[in-house]
Every structure is written in C-alpha cells, then in structure tokens.
Design an enzyme around this catalytic site. Structure first.
Site, PDB file in Angstrom:
ATOM      1  N   SER A 164      63.916  35.719  81.920  1.00  0.00           N
ATOM      2  CA  SER A 164      64.445  37.010  82.360  1.00  0.00           C
ATOM      3  C   SER A 164      65.508  37.568  81.406  1.00  0.00           C
ATOM      4  O   SER A 164      66.364  36.832  80.901  1.00  0.00           O
ATOM      5  CB  SER A 164      65.067  36.844  83.747  1.00  0.00           C
ATOM      6  OG  SER A 164      65.638  38.057  84.162  1.00  0.00           O
ATOM      7  N   ASN A 190      76.048  37.182  75.567  1.00  0.00           N
ATOM      8  CA  ASN A 190      75.763  38.516  76.090  1.00  0.00           C
ATOM      9  C   ASN A 190      76.542  38.750  77.366  1.00  0.00           C
ATOM     10  O   ASN A 190      76.796  37.827  78.147  1.00  0.00           O
ATOM     11  CB  ASN A 190      74.258  38.720  76.290  1.00  0.00           C
ATOM     12  CG  ASN A 190      73.791  38.318  77.679  1.00  0.00           C
ATOM     13  OD1 ASN A 190      73.907  39.094  78.631  1.00  0.00           O
ATOM     14  ND2 ASN A 190      73.302  37.083  77.808  1.00  0.00           N
ATOM     15  N   ASN A 239      62.453  38.644  88.695  1.00  0.00           N
ATOM     16  CA  ASN A 239      63.826  38.147  88.788  1.00  0.00           C
ATOM     17  C   ASN A 239      64.653  39.209  89.507  1.00  0.00           C
ATOM     18  O   ASN A 239      64.507  40.394  89.236  1.00  0.00           O
ATOM     19  CB  ASN A 239      64.343  37.890  87.368  1.00  0.00           C
ATOM     20  CG  ASN A 239      65.745  37.314  87.334  1.00  0.00           C
ATOM     21  OD1 ASN A 239      66.719  38.005  87.621  1.00  0.00           O
ATOM     22  ND2 ASN A 239      65.867  36.057  86.970  1.00  0.00           N
ATOM     23  N   CYS A 243      75.881  35.536  90.279  1.00  0.00           N
ATOM     24  CA  CYS A 243      76.433  36.877  90.499  1.00  0.00           C
ATOM     25  C   CYS A 243      77.572  36.775  91.491  1.00  0.00           C
ATOM     26  O   CYS A 243      77.523  35.953  92.414  1.00  0.00           O
ATOM     27  CB  CYS A 243      75.372  37.785  91.116  1.00  0.00           C
ATOM     28  SG  CYS A 243      73.985  38.027  90.054  1.00  0.00           S
ATOM     29  N   ASN A 254      70.757  29.105  83.632  1.00  0.00           N
ATOM     30  CA  ASN A 254      71.183  30.410  83.156  1.00  0.00           C
ATOM     31  C   ASN A 254      72.123  30.182  81.959  1.00  0.00           C
ATOM     32  O   ASN A 254      72.244  29.057  81.474  1.00  0.00           O
ATOM     33  CB  ASN A 254      71.887  31.169  84.298  1.00  0.00           C
ATOM     34  CG  ASN A 254      71.657  32.669  84.179  1.00  0.00           C
ATOM     35  OD1 ASN A 254      71.791  33.233  83.089  1.00  0.00           O
ATOM     36  ND2 ASN A 254      71.306  33.313  85.271  1.00  0.00           N
TER      37      ASN A 254
HETATM   38  C1  LIG Z   1      70.386  39.400  76.744  1.00  0.00           C
HETATM   39  C2  LIG Z   1      70.119  38.470  77.895  1.00  0.00           C
HETATM   40  C3  LIG Z   1      69.909  38.991  79.166  1.00  0.00           C
HETATM   41  C4  LIG Z   1      69.674  38.145  80.250  1.00  0.00           C
HETATM   42  N1  LIG Z   1      69.436  38.680  81.496  1.00  0.00           N
HETATM   43  C5  LIG Z   1      69.152  37.843  82.544  1.00  0.00           C
HETATM   44  C6  LIG Z   1      68.835  38.387  83.831  1.00  0.00           C
HETATM   45  O1  LIG Z   1      68.770  39.609  84.031  1.00  0.00           O
HETATM   46  N2  LIG Z   1      68.605  37.512  84.851  1.00  0.00           N
HETATM   47  C7  LIG Z   1      68.619  36.136  84.666  1.00  0.00           C
HETATM   48  O2  LIG Z   1      68.388  35.388  85.617  1.00  0.00           O
HETATM   49  N3  LIG Z   1      68.871  35.607  83.446  1.00  0.00           N
HETATM   50  C8  LIG Z   1      69.146  36.424  82.389  1.00  0.00           C
HETATM   51  N4  LIG Z   1      69.392  35.894  81.148  1.00  0.00           N
HETATM   52  C9  LIG Z   1      69.371  34.409  80.977  1.00  0.00           C
HETATM   53  C10 LIG Z   1      68.057  33.919  80.369  1.00  0.00           C
HETATM   54  O3  LIG Z   1      66.953  34.222  81.197  1.00  0.00           O
HETATM   55  C11 LIG Z   1      68.095  32.392  80.097  1.00  0.00           C
HETATM   56  O4  LIG Z   1      68.335  31.724  81.317  1.00  0.00           O
HETATM   57  C12 LIG Z   1      69.202  32.004  79.125  1.00  0.00           C
HETATM   58  O5  LIG Z   1      69.322  32.953  78.085  1.00  0.00           O
HETATM   59  C13 LIG Z   1      68.978  30.618  78.505  1.00  0.00           C
HETATM   60  O6  LIG Z   1      67.748  30.554  77.805  1.00  0.00           O
HETATM   61  P1  LIG Z   1      67.625  30.776  76.202  1.00  0.00           P
HETATM   62  O7  LIG Z   1      68.640  29.876  75.556  1.00  0.00           O
HETATM   63  O8  LIG Z   1      66.206  30.438  75.870  1.00  0.00           O
HETATM   64  O9  LIG Z   1      67.944  32.214  75.963  1.00  0.00           O
HETATM   65  C14 LIG Z   1      69.630  36.730  80.053  1.00  0.00           C
HETATM   66  C15 LIG Z   1      69.844  36.211  78.761  1.00  0.00           C
HETATM   67  C16 LIG Z   1      70.068  37.052  77.695  1.00  0.00           C
HETATM   68  C17 LIG Z   1      70.282  36.446  76.318  1.00  0.00           C
END
Ligand SMILES: Cc1cc2nc3c(=O)[nH]c(=O)nc-3n(C[C@H](O)[C@H](O)[C@H](O)COP(=O)(O)O)c2cc1C
Length: 312
Positions: free
Chosen positions: A33, A81, A111, A142, A204
C-alpha cells in the site's frame, strides 16, 4: 475474480500459488500500500494479471490532501515519508478506480484507515459491498482522535477494540497491518488475531527523521516520517519470524524487499506471502521480476511448490 485454470506443477513449472483459506493468490508477491497507487498507474510497467495482488493506497471516508511538503526524504538504504495518507476517498475510488481495476485477475486488496473506531467500521462495511474487492487491509498505524491521538497499533487493548469492531462489519477476508513501532509486536499480533483478523501484515514503516544541516532543523515538515526500503529488512524480518511462532493466522512479510532472495527469506522465516513497497519507486517493474526470480529459484532447487518452503 474470474475463474482460472488450475496450476499443474512440475519441476519445470513450480506452483507458486498461495492459499489462506477463503483467500488465495496466484503467487506470493503483492505490491504494498502507498507504493503502487491504485494499481492502474503501474499498468505500463507490470501486467497486473501476473501479480499475486496489490494493496491500494490507504483509503478513507473523505478524500485527503496529506501533509505539507517536504514529505519525502532519502536516507541511506531507505527513504522516509510523511505523506499523511493522501488519497481520493472512498466515493471516488468506488466510482472511478474500482471499475477499471475489475478487468484484472490479480487479488485486489483495499487498504483503509480511520481516525475513530466508527470510521474503521464504516470503511470496512462500505468496501465489503464491492464484489471486486477480494480482501481488506486495515492500517492501524493511525492516531485515535478520541483517545488523545494514541495510535491504535501501539496498544493491544486498542488493537482488539478497533479490529473487533471492524471484523463485525467486514464481509471480506480481513488483514490487519501492524506497526513495528512497539516494544513487542507479538502482543499486538495476538490482540489482532483474538479480535478476528484473518491474516496480519508485518510491518508498516519504522519511525525516523532526517536533520537538514543547512537550516539546522528537521528536514520533513512533519518532523518525523516512516522509514522504509532495504534499511528496515532485517528488523521487519525478525518481527515476522517471532510473530509466525506466536499466532496461527497467516502473515504477509513486508519491509525492504527488492529481490526474489529477499522475498524467499521472508517465506522461510514464516510469512505465507510478501508485499513489496519502496522498491517499486526505483524499479516500477520489480514485482514481476521477483515472481520470475522465485520461479527460477524453485526450479534450480527442485522445489515443486512454494508451500514446501514454509517452515511451520
Ligand atoms: C510513500 C509511502 C506511502 C505509504 N502509504 C501507506 C498507506 O497508505 N497505508 C499503509 O498501510 N502503508 C503505507 N506505506 C507502508 C508500505 O506499504 C510498507 O509497509 C512499508 O513501506 C515497508 O515496506 P517497503 O520497505 O517494501 O517499502 C507507505 C509507504 C511508503 C514508502
């Protein structure tokens, strides 16, 4: 989902399909997500029909513009972020995005989040009404505005309350996405399982910050942000390992995955499937490369079914 022909596995054609009871994936690779838009943005790079599935950007009852900029920063082997959950809102998603998503055969995981228990309940109910939504993923990282801004994900009691309420309202497979920003993630995992979660996703982003040495102030307007990308992989991986031994529900391993080998590590630690996030930003086609890489690894190692890799 449209019906698919059954997979006939052989040493040359390993079966990558994943079963989680009433929910299944054609392979264990799901886009995470917030890093894959609403899926549609990635169709120039990825054939969505070949993906296990994707999680939509986090959805809320009303559209949100998110936080002021700067809200993204690079940081070593990762990124921070503080987007602030910008999204088009439930109504526009259902009217404009979902009908276009419906033509693809991968799993569609919506999500969602809320600021109160009631908002989570309304979202779970509303999203469950759509046939093409295969599963729901609750982002509980949240603040609960009715409990002094305390994050739902940080306290097992709040986790049980919000997941229990959403569970009653959700008519779909319910995944609860946990925050790593706790002392012991197995406690919040157990609470989510007890409240009726069908699966959990871990993790997350990890809270972090960047200082701007020119202004001598925090770089992000929000001060802190969520760290993601390769930097977090060892931390999220050990959380998956321990949680897989603490609960019975299946887990999605999330955090720092950029190669098939990274994904295989998560499966061997105890995840049933994985989610790929930040890597989509530096290679928008990375998800299918991971699927292909897993297939090749299975072939080279005489593995006929990905389920042979599950340790538990
Ligand atoms: C720019 C950005 C936006 C994200 N938005 C959401 C979100 O809306 N909802 C959510 O559950 N996780 C969100 N995440 C978390 C990611 O889904 C993921 O759990 C996290 O980045 C770890 O995985 P990765 O290291 O592969 O990025 C976001 C991550 C990034 C980098």
């Amino acid at each position: 989902m449209p019906p698919e022909l059954p997979v006939i596995s052989s040493p040359n054609n390993p079966d990558l399909s994943v079963s989680m009871g009433k929910f299944s994936l054609k392979n264990p690779v799901v886009a995470a997500s917030g890093t894959f838009g609403y899926g549609l943005e990635f169709t120039p790079f990825v054939d969505l029909n070949q993906l296990g599935g994707f999680c939509t950007k986090g959805l809320s009852l009303e559209p949100r513009l998110g936080n002021p900029v700067p809200r993204v920063a690079e940081s070593g082997e990762g990124m921070l972020n503080a987007i602030g959950l910008e999204n088009v809102g439930l109504e526009k998603f259902a009217a404009e995005k979902l009908p276009r998503i419906a033509q693809y055969s991968c799993a569609v995981i919506c999500n969602f989040f809320g600021n109160t228990v009631e908002e989570y309940v309304r979202m779970a109910e509303a999203l469950s009404a759509h046939e093409r939504v295969d599963a729901l993923e609750m982002n509980i990282s949240c603040p609960n505005v009715k409990e002094g801004g305390h994050q739902f994900s940080s306290d097992p009691r709040l986790v049980e309350e919000v997941v229990g309420a959403a569970r009653k309202a959700a008519a779909k497979f319910l995944i609860v996405k946990l925050s790593p920003n706790v002392t012991d993630i197995t406690e919040t995992a157990r609470a989510a399982e007890a409240a009726g979660a069908d699966a959990l996703s871990l993790t997350n982003t990890h809270v972090g910050m960047v200082m701007d040495i020119e202004t001598r102030a925090p770089y992000l307007a929000n001060i802190t942000g969520g760290l993601s990308g390769p930097a977090i992989k060892p931390i999220s991986l050990q959380m998956v390992y321990h949680t897989a031994r603490a609960v019975k529900v299946p887990l999605f391993g999330v955090g720092g995955i950029r190669t098939a080998e990274d994904a295989l590590e998560y499966l061997m630690a105890g995840a049933r499937a994985v989610q790929v996030g930040t890597a989509n930003f530096f290679d928008p086609g990375v998800t299918l490369k991971i699927v292909q890489g897993m297939k090749t690894w299975c072939r080279d190692n005489g593995v006929r079914s990905i389920s042979e890799l599950y340790p538990l």
